[in-house]
Structure formats: structure tokens, C-alpha cells
Motif scaffolding. Structure first.
Motif, PDB file in Angstrom:
ATOM      1  N   PHE A  76      -1.140  -4.938   3.165  1.00 12.18           N
ATOM      2  CA  PHE A  76      -2.141  -6.013   3.111  1.00 12.18           C
ATOM      3  C   PHE A  76      -1.412  -7.332   2.967  1.00 12.18           C
ATOM      4  O   PHE A  76      -0.634  -7.521   2.027  1.00 12.18           O
ATOM      5  N   PHE A  81       0.459  -2.288  -1.140  1.00 13.61           N
ATOM      6  CA  PHE A  81      -0.370  -2.093  -2.326  1.00 13.61           C
ATOM      7  C   PHE A  81      -0.549  -0.601  -2.577  1.00 13.61           C
ATOM      8  O   PHE A  81      -0.960   0.146  -1.676  1.00 13.61           O
ATOM      9  N   PRO A  90      -7.514  -1.203   1.251  1.00 13.49           N
ATOM     10  CA  PRO A  90      -7.664  -2.544   1.818  1.00 13.49           C
ATOM     11  C   PRO A  90      -7.733  -2.505   3.341  1.00 13.49           C
ATOM     12  O   PRO A  90      -6.961  -1.793   3.990  1.00 13.49           O
ATOM     13  N   SER A 122      -8.221  -2.383  -5.592  1.00 12.68           N
ATOM     14  CA  SER A 122      -6.762  -2.284  -5.638  1.00 12.68           C
ATOM     15  C   SER A 122      -6.096  -3.571  -6.094  1.00 12.68           C
ATOM     16  O   SER A 122      -4.887  -3.599  -6.331  1.00 12.68           O
ATOM     17  N   CYS A 124      -6.051  -6.258  -4.146  1.00 13.45           N
ATOM     18  CA  CYS A 124      -5.411  -6.877  -2.978  1.00 13.45           C
ATOM     19  C   CYS A 124      -5.786  -8.354  -2.823  1.00 13.45           C
ATOM     20  O   CYS A 124      -4.930  -9.179  -2.497  1.00 13.45           O
ATOM     21  N   THR A 128      -3.024 -11.289  -3.784  1.00 18.73           N
ATOM     22  CA  THR A 128      -2.659 -12.141  -2.650  1.00 18.73           C
ATOM     23  C   THR A 128      -2.878 -13.612  -2.979  1.00 18.73           C
ATOM     24  O   THR A 128      -2.010 -14.464  -2.709  1.00 18.73           O
ATOM     25  N   ASN A 154      -0.373  -2.905  -9.324  1.00 17.55           N
ATOM     26  CA  ASN A 154       0.024  -3.652  -8.125  1.00 17.55           C
ATOM     27  C   ASN A 154       0.464  -5.068  -8.477  1.00 17.55           C
ATOM     28  O   ASN A 154       1.466  -5.569  -7.954  1.00 17.55           O
TER      29      ASN A 154
END
Length: 280
Positions: A76, A81, A90, A122, A124, A128, A154
Motif C-alpha cells: 500500500f 503492511f 488494503p 490495518s 494503512c 501513510t 504496522n
């Protein structure tokens, strides 16, 4: 064990093109074989231990388990991840949502923004944004303790500073003027749409993160929009990933809830999948 031996049984589930791609992905990610290696027959040169491991992974794939769960991670925004049962995998199109949030913050010249990701899964989106938006203070909520454990792992592994909290999106706290942007990819698949979904999603990904009642498919959006109306700072923005079949209804809901704008944007595949809303 050849490449053809591996992908052909999967073709009954995914079709030949996707089956080939899945097997190539596993061979590249787990065993370090390039595409050239694969087509030159180096699959037959795997060690006995690697052949045994590949066989175990193929058994899982043949039960329609998602390849990301089999490998233990999903890509991702250029990062890996960790994923597993209990968190959604994701999707590539959610990268477009992150980019839109980043663009919106840059256009506003928002320095050190306070950001909230609701239903982080998750992690993500939250991770990010924490890594890609300079100075961002990112918080993330989920109703699942298991998901928060994965998301926290993560964040730690990728070096992102995110504050995680166990919060139900349908019963959020009373906050006022806390966030510069709120973003969410909540459950939005109607139960009536289950019949059209693939086994690798239905049998493995968490139903609670996917499905909503047919009679009230926008319940999470309504609750989050009402929270965001009070919790956003002046000029703040609310971003959603949405069900493409409900784009019109989503725009109407956001305007009815008092947002001055409700922009709908297509994803990379040309489908209406995101909204951005602002208050006056």
C-alpha cells in the motif's frame, strides 16, 4: 513442481490470468524469483524446504484464502503492511483517497495538521498520512482490538507515530474543533450484494468491516458526518471512501447533515468512490 503446475489448479478459482499473477507474486515475494527466473524454469530448482513451503501456501490459495493473508502482508503506497484475518486487506484504490487528503492539506497550506482516521483496520491510511504529511499529528480509531493490534504493529515497524484508540464509530466521543481532516473507509457493502462477491473475500475478510444492513447502508457515514461536523476545525475537511452504487445518496446525506460541499471523485478505475466535504 513447475510454474504451470502451480497456476493451473488456481485457474478454476480465479481464471488463468489472475492465477498466473498470484503465483508469480508469491514466487517473487517469498522466494525471490524474478519473472525471468520463473519463465526460465527456475521454479524447479527450489530447495526441498522451499518446495514444501510452496506446497503449503498453494493449499491455502486453493481454499480461496487471499494471497495477502498467505504472504502475511499487502502493498500500500509503496509500503508493506502486515495483514491477517481480522483486518481488511488494503485495496489499491484507497491509495487514491490518501493522495486526495494529502492534496487537500497542501492546497490549504495546513501546517502540522491534526488528522483522524476512523475505522483504521490495518492502519494503512493513518500510517501513510503520518509518514507522508510533514508534521502531521495522526490519530486512528477502530472498534476491533485485534485490528488495533495489527495497526499498531504496522505503525511501529514502519516508523510512523500514530495514536490508536478503541472507539466505536457509531458512538464517538463529544469533541469540538479538534481535527483539520477526518478520513474514513467504513463498512459500506450492503448485505444484498454478498451474492456477487468472491469467496476469497466472503470466507476470510472480517464481515464486520465489510457489511451494512440493506435498510440503512449509510449508518456509519451519518454517524461520522455528525461527529465531524462538531469535531472539525474551521476549514476542516471530511473524506470518505464510499460504495460506488450510493454516490448520489452519499452526496445528499452530507448536504443534509449541514456540509456546504460534497464533492464526489472517481477512483483510478473510473468509479465514483470518494467524497470530500467542508463546512461553511
Amino acid at each position: 513442481m513447475t510454474y504451470d503446475d502451480l497456476w493451473r489448479p488456481l485457474a478454476a478459482i480465479y481464471g488463468s490470468g489472475e492465477a498466473r499473477a498470484i503465483v508469480r507474486y508469491v514466487l517473487e515475494e517469498r522466494f525471490g524469483l524474478s519473472v525471468a527466473d520463473i519463465y526460465c524454469g527456475k521454479v524447479t530448482q527450489l530447495s526441498p524446504d522451499d518446495q514444501r513451503l510452496m506446497g503449503e501456501m498453494m493449499e491455502r490459495l486453493l481454499r480461496s484464502e487471499p494471497v495477502q493473508y498467505v504472504l502475511g502482508h499487502a502493498d500500500f503506497c509503496g509500503r508493506a503492511f502486515s495483514v491477517g484475518p481480522g483486518v481488511l486487506i488494503p485495496r489499491p484504490e484507497t491509495e487514491d483517497l490518501c493522495l486526495w487528503v494529502e492534496q487537500g492539506l497542501a492546497a490549504r497550506g495546513c501546517a502540522s495538521p491534526a488528522l483522524l482516521d476512523i475505522g483504521t483496520g490495518s492502519g494503512c491510511i493513518a500510517v501513510t498520512l503520518a509518514l507522508d504529511v510533514a508534521g502531521a499529528a495522526v490519530s486512528a480509531w477502530d472498534v476491533s482490538a485485534d485490528a488495533l493490534q495489527v495497526a499498531s504493529g504496522n505503525a511501529g515497524r514502519l516508523g510512523a507515530r500514530v495514536g490508536f484508540a478503541l472507539v466505536d464509530a457509531l458512538d464517538p466521543p463529544a469533541h469540538t474543533a479538534m481535527w483539520d481532516a477526518v478520513v474514513s473507509n467504513p463498512p459500506y457493502v450492503r448485505l444484498g450484494e454478498r451474492a456477487a462477491m468472491a469467496r476469497n473475500v466472503l470466507d476470510y475478510e472480517p464481515a464486520g468491516a465489510l457489511f451494512v444492513p440493506d435498510a440503512d447502508p449509510l449508518l456509519f457515514y451519518r454517524a461520522i458526518a455528525r461527529y465531524a461536523k462538531a469535531a472539525l476545525r474551521p476549514g476542516g475537511e471530511l473524506y470518505f471512501e464510499i460504495n460506488e452504487a450510493l454516490a448520489g445518496e452519499m452526496r445528499s446525506l452530507l448536504l443534509a447533515e449541514g456540509f456546504a460541499t460534497a464533492e464526489v471523485r472517481n477512483d483510478r478505475y473510473g468509479r465514483p468512490r470518494f467524497t470530500k466535504s467542508t463546512l461553511e
